[in-house]
Structures are given as structure tokens and as C-alpha cells.
Scaffold this motif. Structure first.
Motif, PDB file in Angstrom:
ATOM      1  N   ARG A  40      29.455  53.157  24.137  1.00  0.00           N
ATOM      2  CA  ARG A  40      29.919  53.230  22.742  1.00  0.00           C
ATOM      3  C   ARG A  40      31.299  52.595  22.597  1.00  0.00           C
ATOM      4  N   ILE A  41      32.174  52.855  23.568  1.00  0.00           N
ATOM      5  CA  ILE A  41      33.513  52.252  23.546  1.00  0.00           C
ATOM      6  C   ILE A  41      33.404  50.728  23.637  1.00  0.00           C
ATOM      7  N   THR A  42      32.460  50.250  24.450  1.00  0.00           N
ATOM      8  CA  THR A  42      32.240  48.807  24.594  1.00  0.00           C
ATOM      9  C   THR A  42      31.870  48.180  23.263  1.00  0.00           C
ATOM     10  N   LEU A  43      30.955  48.836  22.527  1.00  0.00           N
ATOM     11  CA  LEU A  43      30.532  48.301  21.231  1.00  0.00           C
ATOM     12  C   LEU A  43      31.688  48.316  20.236  1.00  0.00           C
ATOM     13  N   ASP A  44      32.491  49.396  20.249  1.00  0.00           N
ATOM     14  CA  ASP A  44      33.671  49.445  19.375  1.00  0.00           C
ATOM     15  C   ASP A  44      34.671  48.354  19.736  1.00  0.00           C
ATOM     16  N   SER A  95      41.556  49.391  22.190  1.00  0.00           N
ATOM     17  CA  SER A  95      42.385  50.510  21.737  1.00  0.00           C
ATOM     18  C   SER A  95      42.898  51.270  22.957  1.00  0.00           C
ATOM     19  N   PRO A  96      44.182  51.124  23.290  1.00  0.00           N
ATOM     20  CA  PRO A  96      44.728  51.813  24.474  1.00  0.00           C
ATOM     21  C   PRO A  96      44.606  53.330  24.398  1.00  0.00           C
ATOM     22  N   LYS A  97      44.617  53.901  23.187  1.00  0.00           N
ATOM     23  CA  LYS A  97      44.530  55.354  23.050  1.00  0.00           C
ATOM     24  C   LYS A  97      43.191  55.879  23.553  1.00  0.00           C
ATOM     25  N   PHE A 101      23.325  51.044  42.587  1.00  0.00           N
ATOM     26  CA  PHE A 101      23.323  52.272  41.807  1.00  0.00           C
ATOM     27  C   PHE A 101      22.013  53.024  42.020  1.00  0.00           C
ATOM     28  N   SER A 102      22.025  54.294  41.627  1.00  0.00           N
ATOM     29  CA  SER A 102      20.798  55.088  41.679  1.00  0.00           C
ATOM     30  C   SER A 102      19.836  54.615  40.587  1.00  0.00           C
ATOM     31  N   GLN A 103      18.572  54.998  40.729  1.00  0.00           N
ATOM     32  CA  GLN A 103      17.569  54.585  39.743  1.00  0.00           C
ATOM     33  C   GLN A 103      17.887  55.151  38.360  1.00  0.00           C
ATOM     34  N   ASP A 104      18.424  56.387  38.326  1.00  0.00           N
ATOM     35  CA  ASP A 104      18.778  56.991  37.035  1.00  0.00           C
ATOM     36  C   ASP A 104      19.874  56.195  36.333  1.00  0.00           C
ATOM     37  N   LEU A 105      20.901  55.789  37.100  1.00  0.00           N
ATOM     38  CA  LEU A 105      21.988  55.022  36.501  1.00  0.00           C
ATOM     39  C   LEU A 105      21.497  53.642  36.060  1.00  0.00           C
ATOM     40  N   ASN A 106      20.614  53.019  36.847  1.00  0.00           N
ATOM     41  CA  ASN A 106      20.043  51.732  36.432  1.00  0.00           C
ATOM     42  C   ASN A 106      19.262  51.874  35.131  1.00  0.00           C
ATOM     43  N   ASN A 107      18.499  52.970  35.010  1.00  0.00           N
ATOM     44  CA  ASN A 107      17.746  53.205  33.776  1.00  0.00           C
ATOM     45  C   ASN A 107      18.678  53.490  32.600  1.00  0.00           C
ATOM     46  N   THR A 108      19.785  54.200  32.863  1.00  0.00           N
ATOM     47  CA  THR A 108      20.774  54.462  31.810  1.00  0.00           C
ATOM     48  C   THR A 108      21.385  53.147  31.317  1.00  0.00           C
ATOM     49  N   LEU A 109      21.731  52.255  32.247  1.00  0.00           N
ATOM     50  CA  LEU A 109      22.280  50.944  31.873  1.00  0.00           C
ATOM     51  C   LEU A 109      21.252  50.121  31.105  1.00  0.00           C
ATOM     52  N   LEU A 110      19.982  50.200  31.503  1.00  0.00           N
ATOM     53  CA  LEU A 110      18.929  49.472  30.791  1.00  0.00           C
ATOM     54  C   LEU A 110      18.785  49.992  29.369  1.00  0.00           C
ATOM     55  N   GLN A 111      18.784  51.317  29.204  1.00  0.00           N
ATOM     56  CA  GLN A 111      18.679  51.888  27.858  1.00  0.00           C
ATOM     57  C   GLN A 111      19.877  51.484  27.003  1.00  0.00           C
ATOM     58  N   LEU A 112      21.051  51.465  27.619  1.00  0.00           N
ATOM     59  CA  LEU A 112      22.260  51.035  26.909  1.00  0.00           C
ATOM     60  C   LEU A 112      22.126  49.588  26.455  1.00  0.00           C
ATOM     61  N   TYR A 113      21.617  48.733  27.343  1.00  0.00           N
ATOM     62  CA  TYR A 113      21.415  47.315  27.009  1.00  0.00           C
ATOM     63  C   TYR A 113      20.398  47.155  25.880  1.00  0.00           C
ATOM     64  N   LEU A 114      19.298  47.879  25.962  1.00  0.00           N
ATOM     65  CA  LEU A 114      18.259  47.756  24.944  1.00  0.00           C
ATOM     66  C   LEU A 114      18.730  48.284  23.588  1.00  0.00           C
ATOM     67  N   GLN A 115      19.509  49.373  23.595  1.00  0.00           N
ATOM     68  CA  GLN A 115      19.985  49.953  22.341  1.00  0.00           C
ATOM     69  C   GLN A 115      21.035  49.074  21.667  1.00  0.00           C
ATOM     70  N   GLN A 116      21.877  48.440  22.469  1.00  0.00           N
ATOM     71  CA  GLN A 116      22.997  47.703  21.897  1.00  0.00           C
ATOM     72  C   GLN A 116      22.743  46.209  21.749  1.00  0.00           C
ATOM     73  N   SER A 117      21.634  45.700  22.281  1.00  0.00           N
ATOM     74  CA  SER A 117      21.427  44.249  22.292  1.00  0.00           C
ATOM     75  C   SER A 117      21.398  43.654  20.891  1.00  0.00           C
ATOM     76  N   ALA A 118      20.745  44.321  19.938  1.00  0.00           N
ATOM     77  CA  ALA A 118      20.674  43.777  18.578  1.00  0.00           C
ATOM     78  C   ALA A 118      22.057  43.724  17.940  1.00  0.00           C
ATOM     79  N   GLN A 119      22.846  44.796  18.105  1.00  0.00           N
ATOM     80  CA  GLN A 119      24.187  44.818  17.520  1.00  0.00           C
ATOM     81  C   GLN A 119      25.108  43.810  18.195  1.00  0.00           C
ATOM     82  N   VAL A 120      24.997  43.702  19.521  1.00  0.00           N
ATOM     83  CA  VAL A 120      25.847  42.754  20.251  1.00  0.00           C
ATOM     84  C   VAL A 120      25.508  41.324  19.842  1.00  0.00           C
ATOM     85  N   ARG A 121      24.220  41.026  19.686  1.00  0.00           N
ATOM     86  CA  ARG A 121      23.828  39.675  19.269  1.00  0.00           C
ATOM     87  C   ARG A 121      24.334  39.356  17.865  1.00  0.00           C
TER      88      ARG A 121
END
Length: 201
Positions: free
Chosen positions: A29-33, A40-42, A91-111
Motif C-alpha cells: 500500500r505504501i508503494t502505491l501511495d 513520505s519520510p513520516k 522466499f517461502s511459498q506463502d510470501l511468494n503467493n503474497t507478492l503475486l497477489q500484491l502484483y495482481l491487485q496493483q497491476s491495473a493501478q500501477v499501469r
């Protein structure tokens, strides 16, 4: 097509394996912001206090995650290619899946953010030309000195409308330009260029 990660980038992302998946989602979420509104240093200071680490560590992790998502969106990686790209991080499989979900959720907004940041280049609209010939002068007796004046009308992407660019060239210069463009078009048809274009896509 896989994303190649540098050692420095791997080091920045290694911090993600030491935190909970909820923290990784918050970093997303911070990445998208960060992409929408800037840094934002704060936010970094608050996250560093909460996790008990240095501000630089949090900042590097967020920027590493931002680079991972940005490059993946820019290259439009598929799910499989994304997972294969982050596999080298160990990374563990759970963390890889978390990163994948993050990529899929944010890809439209990032594009959409990347599309807004892309420069709007002018587009060809029309071309007008005039041939000026100086029949003779005291400096050039009995010699023709033709000059071609081109008015290149372009349509710009913003509200300014049409833009006219005036160019002057001698016929020999235009012939040279034509030959260079023809060579470039021929080079695009070569097997080497086709192989490069296939790898880019």
C-alpha cells in the motif's frame, strides 16, 4: 520473460522474509501511495518504529518492492513468470503467493500511473512544402541553389492543438535522409531484428 534482479535489489527485498505477510501487504500500500503522491519520510519513520528497525531498512524494502512491481507491470509478466522471477529470492511459498497477489491487485493501478507519467508525444497531421530556387547571384553565377522548405503540422496530445515546425533542407540532404530511412527499414526486416523484437515482447 523473466525479470532479472540485481544483488542489491535482492538485498533490499530480503527484509520482506523477516516480517509478517500483513506487513508486506502494508508495504505494498505504501508503494502505491509512493507512486501516486511521492515519498513520505513520516510513513517510513512510523513503520520503522513499529518494526524496531532503521528507517533506511524500511525505505530500501519499500523501494525494492516498488521496483519489483513497476518492472513486472512494465513488462506485463504473467503469473508464472512473476513467480519464477521471485523464486531466486529464496522466499517461502506463502510470501511468494503474497507478492503475486500484491502484483495482481496493483497491476491495473500501477499501469494507469505509468500511462499518466508517459510523455505525450506530438503526432503527424500533415505536411506542406515549397521549393525555393535562387537562379543566380554574384556569389554563385550560373548555378541553381534549390532549397526545400517544409511545414510539418503536428497534433500535440495536450490542449494546445496543432503545432507547426518549419524545416529547410537541400535536395541532396533529403535524398541522404531518405536512403538512411530505407536502410533502417531494411534492417528491421532482418532476422537479427526479428529475434530481438521477439525477445522484447
Amino acid at each position: 520473460m523473466l525479470l532479472v534482479l540485481s544483488e542489491q535489489h535482492k538485498g533490499h527485498l530480503s527484509f520482506l522474509s523477516t516480517v509478517e505477510p500483513e506487513v508486506v501487504a502494508e508495504f505494498g500500500r505504501i508503494t502505491l501511495d509512493f507512486l501516486k503522491r511521492g515519498t513520505s519520510p513520516k510513513i517510513y519513520e512510523a513503520a520503522a518504529r513499529k518494526l524496531g528497525v532503521s528507517v533506511e531498512r524500511v525505505q530500501c524494502a519499500v523501494e525494492g518492492l516498488m521496483f519489483l512491481v513497476l518492472e513486472s507491470c512494465r513488462r506485463t509478466l504473467s503469473d508464472t513468470d512473476f513467480l519464477d522471477s521471485v523464486l531466486v529470492l529464496g522466499f517461502s511459498q506463502d510470501l511468494n503467493n503474497t507478492l503475486l497477489q500484491l502484483y495482481l491487485q496493483q497491476s491495473a493501478q500501477v499501469r494507469s500511473v505509468l500511462a499518466q507519467l508517459a510523455p505525450s508525444l506530438p503526432v503527424y497531421h500533415s505536411l506542406e512544402w515549397r521549393l525555393d530556387v535562387n537562379m543566380s547571384s554574384r556569389a554563385l553565377r550560373q548555378q541553381l541553389c534549390p532549397i526545400i522548405t517544409l511545414c510539418l503540422n503536428l497534433t500535440s496530445g495536450d490542449a494546445s492543438g496543432k503545432v507547426c515546425k518549419l524545416l529547410q533542407a537541400r535536395p541532396s540532404t533529403l535524398l541522404h535522409l531518405l536512403s538512411v530511412l530505407e536502410k533502417a527499414l531494411d534492417a528491421m526486416k532482418s532476422n537479427h531484428s526479428r529475434r530481438i523484437l521477439r525477445n522484447i515482447k
